[in-house]
Design a protein around this motif. Structure first.
Motif, PDB file in Angstrom:
ATOM      1  N   THR A 139       0.869  -1.185   0.000  1.00 41.70           N
ATOM      2  CA  THR A 139       0.000   0.000   0.000  1.00 41.70           C
ATOM      3  C   THR A 139       0.901   1.229   0.000  1.00 41.70           C
ATOM      4  N   GLN A 140       0.296   2.393   0.196  1.00 41.41           N
ATOM      5  CA  GLN A 140       1.083   3.624   0.237  1.00 41.41           C
ATOM      6  C   GLN A 140       1.708   3.872   1.606  1.00 41.41           C
ATOM      7  N   HIS A 141       1.437   2.999   2.575  1.00 40.74           N
ATOM      8  CA  HIS A 141       1.866   3.235   3.951  1.00 40.74           C
ATOM      9  C   HIS A 141       3.255   2.653   4.184  1.00 40.74           C
ATOM     10  N   ARG A 142       4.223   3.511   4.476  1.00 30.82           N
ATOM     11  CA  ARG A 142       5.618   3.093   4.596  1.00 30.82           C
ATOM     12  C   ARG A 142       5.822   1.990   5.631  1.00 30.82           C
ATOM     13  N   ALA A 143       5.281   2.181   6.828  1.00 34.22           N
ATOM     14  CA  ALA A 143       5.519   1.205   7.888  1.00 34.22           C
ATOM     15  C   ALA A 143       4.986  -0.163   7.509  1.00 34.22           C
ATOM     16  N   ARG A 159      11.162 -15.040  -3.023  1.00 38.04           N
ATOM     17  CA  ARG A 159      11.818 -13.878  -3.622  1.00 38.04           C
ATOM     18  C   ARG A 159      10.735 -12.892  -4.042  1.00 38.04           C
ATOM     19  N   CYS A 160      10.928 -11.621  -3.753  1.00 39.71           N
ATOM     20  CA  CYS A 160       9.876 -10.631  -3.999  1.00 39.71           C
ATOM     21  C   CYS A 160      10.429  -9.336  -4.564  1.00 39.71           C
ATOM     22  N   LEU A 161       9.683  -8.764  -5.494  1.00 38.69           N
ATOM     23  CA  LEU A 161       9.760  -7.341  -5.773  1.00 38.69           C
ATOM     24  C   LEU A 161       8.588  -6.715  -5.041  1.00 38.69           C
ATOM     25  N   VAL A 162       8.867  -5.871  -4.060  1.00 33.15           N
ATOM     26  CA  VAL A 162       7.814  -5.284  -3.221  1.00 33.15           C
ATOM     27  C   VAL A 162       7.611  -3.831  -3.604  1.00 33.15           C
ATOM     28  N   GLY A 163       6.352  -3.476  -3.867  1.00 29.84           N
ATOM     29  CA  GLY A 163       6.037  -2.121  -4.288  1.00 29.84           C
ATOM     30  C   GLY A 163       5.316  -1.318  -3.229  1.00 29.84           C
ATOM     31  N   LYS A 164       5.908  -0.179  -2.843  1.00 30.14           N
ATOM     32  CA  LYS A 164       5.187   0.817  -2.053  1.00 30.14           C
ATOM     33  C   LYS A 164       4.322   1.606  -3.022  1.00 30.14           C
ATOM     34  N   VAL A 165       3.017   1.497  -2.888  1.00 33.84           N
ATOM     35  CA  VAL A 165       2.091   2.115  -3.829  1.00 33.84           C
ATOM     36  C   VAL A 165       2.171   3.634  -3.728  1.00 33.84           C
ATOM     37  N   SER A 166       2.133   4.294  -4.879  1.00 34.34           N
ATOM     38  CA  SER A 166       2.113   5.764  -4.932  1.00 34.34           C
ATOM     39  C   SER A 166       0.797   6.218  -5.546  1.00 34.34           C
ATOM     40  N   MET A 167       0.087   7.116  -4.859  1.00 37.05           N
ATOM     41  CA  MET A 167      -1.147   7.689  -5.406  1.00 37.05           C
ATOM     42  C   MET A 167      -1.472   8.959  -4.628  1.00 37.05           C
ATOM     43  N   ASP A 168      -1.803  10.013  -5.370  1.00 35.72           N
ATOM     44  CA  ASP A 168      -2.007  11.305  -4.715  1.00 35.72           C
ATOM     45  C   ASP A 168      -3.298  12.003  -5.133  1.00 35.72           C
ATOM     46  N   ARG A 169      -4.254  11.235  -5.688  1.00 36.38           N
ATOM     47  CA  ARG A 169      -5.563  11.825  -5.983  1.00 36.38           C
ATOM     48  C   ARG A 169      -6.593  10.705  -6.186  1.00 36.38           C
ATOM     49  N   LEU A 170      -7.863  11.094  -6.083  1.00 35.61           N
ATOM     50  CA  LEU A 170      -8.993  10.216  -6.399  1.00 35.61           C
ATOM     51  C   LEU A 170      -8.957   8.901  -5.631  1.00 35.61           C
ATOM     52  N   CYS A 171      -8.555   8.988  -4.359  1.00 31.39           N
ATOM     53  CA  CYS A 171      -8.510   7.797  -3.521  1.00 31.39           C
ATOM     54  C   CYS A 171      -8.508   8.227  -2.062  1.00 31.39           C
ATOM     55  N   ALA A 179       5.422  14.009   0.141  1.00 31.58           N
ATOM     56  CA  ALA A 179       5.528  12.849   1.032  1.00 31.58           C
ATOM     57  C   ALA A 179       5.628  11.555   0.235  1.00 31.58           C
ATOM     58  N   SER A 180       4.879  11.471  -0.863  1.00 32.03           N
ATOM     59  CA  SER A 180       4.901  10.257  -1.672  1.00 32.03           C
ATOM     60  C   SER A 180       6.291   9.991  -2.237  1.00 32.03           C
ATOM     61  N   LEU A 181       6.897  11.010  -2.787  1.00 31.12           N
ATOM     62  CA  LEU A 181       8.224  10.843  -3.386  1.00 31.12           C
ATOM     63  C   LEU A 181       9.288  10.585  -2.318  1.00 31.12           C
ATOM     64  N   ALA A 182       9.173  11.288  -1.193  1.00 32.27           N
ATOM     65  CA  ALA A 182      10.151  11.071  -0.119  1.00 32.27           C
ATOM     66  C   ALA A 182      10.041   9.655   0.444  1.00 32.27           C
ATOM     67  N   ASP A 183       8.801   9.184   0.645  1.00 35.85           N
ATOM     68  CA  ASP A 183       8.607   7.835   1.166  1.00 35.85           C
ATOM     69  C   ASP A 183       9.084   6.784   0.164  1.00 35.85           C
ATOM     70  N   VAL A 201      14.808  -9.867  -1.722  1.00 37.48           N
ATOM     71  CA  VAL A 201      13.786  -8.817  -1.768  1.00 37.48           C
ATOM     72  C   VAL A 201      14.383  -7.558  -2.380  1.00 37.48           C
ATOM     73  N   ALA A 202      13.633  -6.958  -3.294  1.00 37.94           N
ATOM     74  CA  ALA A 202      14.056  -5.706  -3.920  1.00 37.94           C
ATOM     75  C   ALA A 202      12.835  -4.802  -4.074  1.00 37.94           C
ATOM     76  N   PRO A 203      13.033  -3.482  -4.071  1.00 36.31           N
ATOM     77  CA  PRO A 203      11.909  -2.553  -4.230  1.00 36.31           C
ATOM     78  C   PRO A 203      11.514  -2.412  -5.691  1.00 36.31           C
ATOM     79  N   ILE A 204      10.258  -2.085  -5.914  1.00 38.03           N
ATOM     80  CA  ILE A 204       9.766  -1.808  -7.264  1.00 38.03           C
ATOM     81  C   ILE A 204       8.866  -0.582  -7.200  1.00 38.03           C
ATOM     82  N   ILE A 205       9.138   0.426  -8.002  1.00 33.69           N
ATOM     83  CA  ILE A 205       8.348   1.655  -8.019  1.00 33.69           C
ATOM     84  C   ILE A 205       6.950   1.333  -8.540  1.00 33.69           C
ATOM     85  N   THR A 206       5.915   1.806  -7.814  1.00 33.66           N
ATOM     86  CA  THR A 206       4.560   1.318  -8.055  1.00 33.66           C
ATOM     87  C   THR A 206       3.524   2.436  -8.058  1.00 33.66           C
TER      88      THR A 206
END
Length: 341
Positions: A139-143, A159-171, A179-183, A201-206
């Protein structure tokens, strides 16, 4: 007596794919595993004979066989709590799947404790289903995202590519741009710091999908992708007709969704795009030019896209890469065997 060697030889029927993607599968008679690392170190095939005397031997039951671990190319870990419900609703209606099921459930992952409980259960179920590699939406929640990374690392799988979701409107719980970009950067830094090789485990921009992202956020995420060498990108593309039409109204300067992603630097080499059922003219060619991969989600496509993805045509005629996915919880199950069926 000599100590038992730190390897185990599994003897029986083993599905073997020695020549990689697209090649015929074959049967092997045994596979040797390094007990310390869990890695396969030898396979008995053709004229390669494994000396079972030098290994601990486990004989498979008569009706059992071993297969390579499954790869789930698109799955929503944060939707695990309501899997199997909401699939009778349209995706984007006011009383639809996102509004009544996905968004409210995902909101609770702002609580790191609750996120940890559910992500632990999700990872355990993924392992139980035989999935050894996955491309995951959190989700978009860092913790909460950190809790998902920690769950996979603690178990050593999958093995995972884990995505921190980014969304800043209509939700609900829309992030601010800053905050979204910094997180996003903080999440990439933390994840790469915990697994420096990215082998587990590696991050994936989402960016969730175009309707929930402003042009400014997409531009910023493209800049983050350019900043971090080798980082992957995932999103949804052309899932339903109403989503395609809505995206067009929000990004009228682009002929289609793929062009918008490309303009913001997100349609990159190795980008993973879920669905792609309702692509417009020009999108196939652009995906091919950018070496993108389609995550094919047959179960959720049945419920939401109302159309089948022409996999054979995309692969054989256009040379696109297509991977299989459960799309839990748009799909009702984490089982890759179910997705195959």
């Amino acid at each position: 007596p000599n100590p038992m060697p730190p390897t185990t030889c599994y003897v029986g029927r083993v599905v073997d794919a020695p020549h990689g993607l697209g090649a015929p599968l074959r049967w092997a008679s045994a596979v040797v595993v390094d007990d310390a690392t869990g890695r396969i170190v030898d396979v008995a095939r053709d004229d390669n004979i494994v000396n079972t005397a030098t290994h601990k031997v486990v004989e498979l039951p008569e009706r059992a066989f071993l297969v390579p671990g499954f790869v789930d190319a698109h799955v929503h870990a944060s939707q695990y709590p309501f899997a199997g419900t909401g699939i009778d609703r349209p995706l984007m209606a006011e009383d639809g799947f996102l509004a009544k099921h996905a968004f409210p459930t995902e909101s609770m992952f702002a609580d790191a404790g609750r996120a940890r409980v559910w992500y632990d259960a999700f990872v355990d179920e993924m392992i139980r289903q035989g999935t050894t590699c996955a491309v995951v939406y959190a989700t978009q929640h860092r913790a909460g995202c950190d809790a998902l990374v920690d769950a996979a690392l603690a178990r050593g799988a999958p093995r995972c590519l884990v995505g921190k979701v980014s969304m800043d409107r209509l939700c609900p719980d829309a992030e601010t741009l800053e905050a979204s970009l910094a997180d996003q950067e903080a999440f990439i830094d933390r994840t790469r710091g915990l697994d420096k090789t990215g082998d587990l485990v590696a991050p994936i921009i989402t960016p969730r999908f175009l309707p929930t992202c402003t042009p400014e956020l997409l531009k910023g995420l493209g800049e983050v992708a350019a900043k971090y060498d080798g980082v992957f990108v995932q999103t949804h593309l052309s899932e339903t007709i109403d989503e395609v039409d809505f995206s067009k109204s929000l990004f009228p300067d682009f002929p289609h969704d793929a062009a918008a992603l490309d303009a913001f630097g997100l349609l990159r080499d190795g980008a993973i795009l879920a669905h792609c059922v309702h692509m417009l003219p020009g999108e196939i060619e652009l995906l091919k030019a950018r070496n993108a991969t389609i995550a094919h989600c047959p179960s959720s496509n049945f419920y939401f896209a109302k159309e089948a993805l022409p996999v054979k045509q995309l692969v054989q005629r256009h040379g696109l890469r297509v991977a299989l996915a459960t799309d839990l919880a748009g799909g009702y199950s984490q089982s890759m065997l179910g997705a195959m069926r």
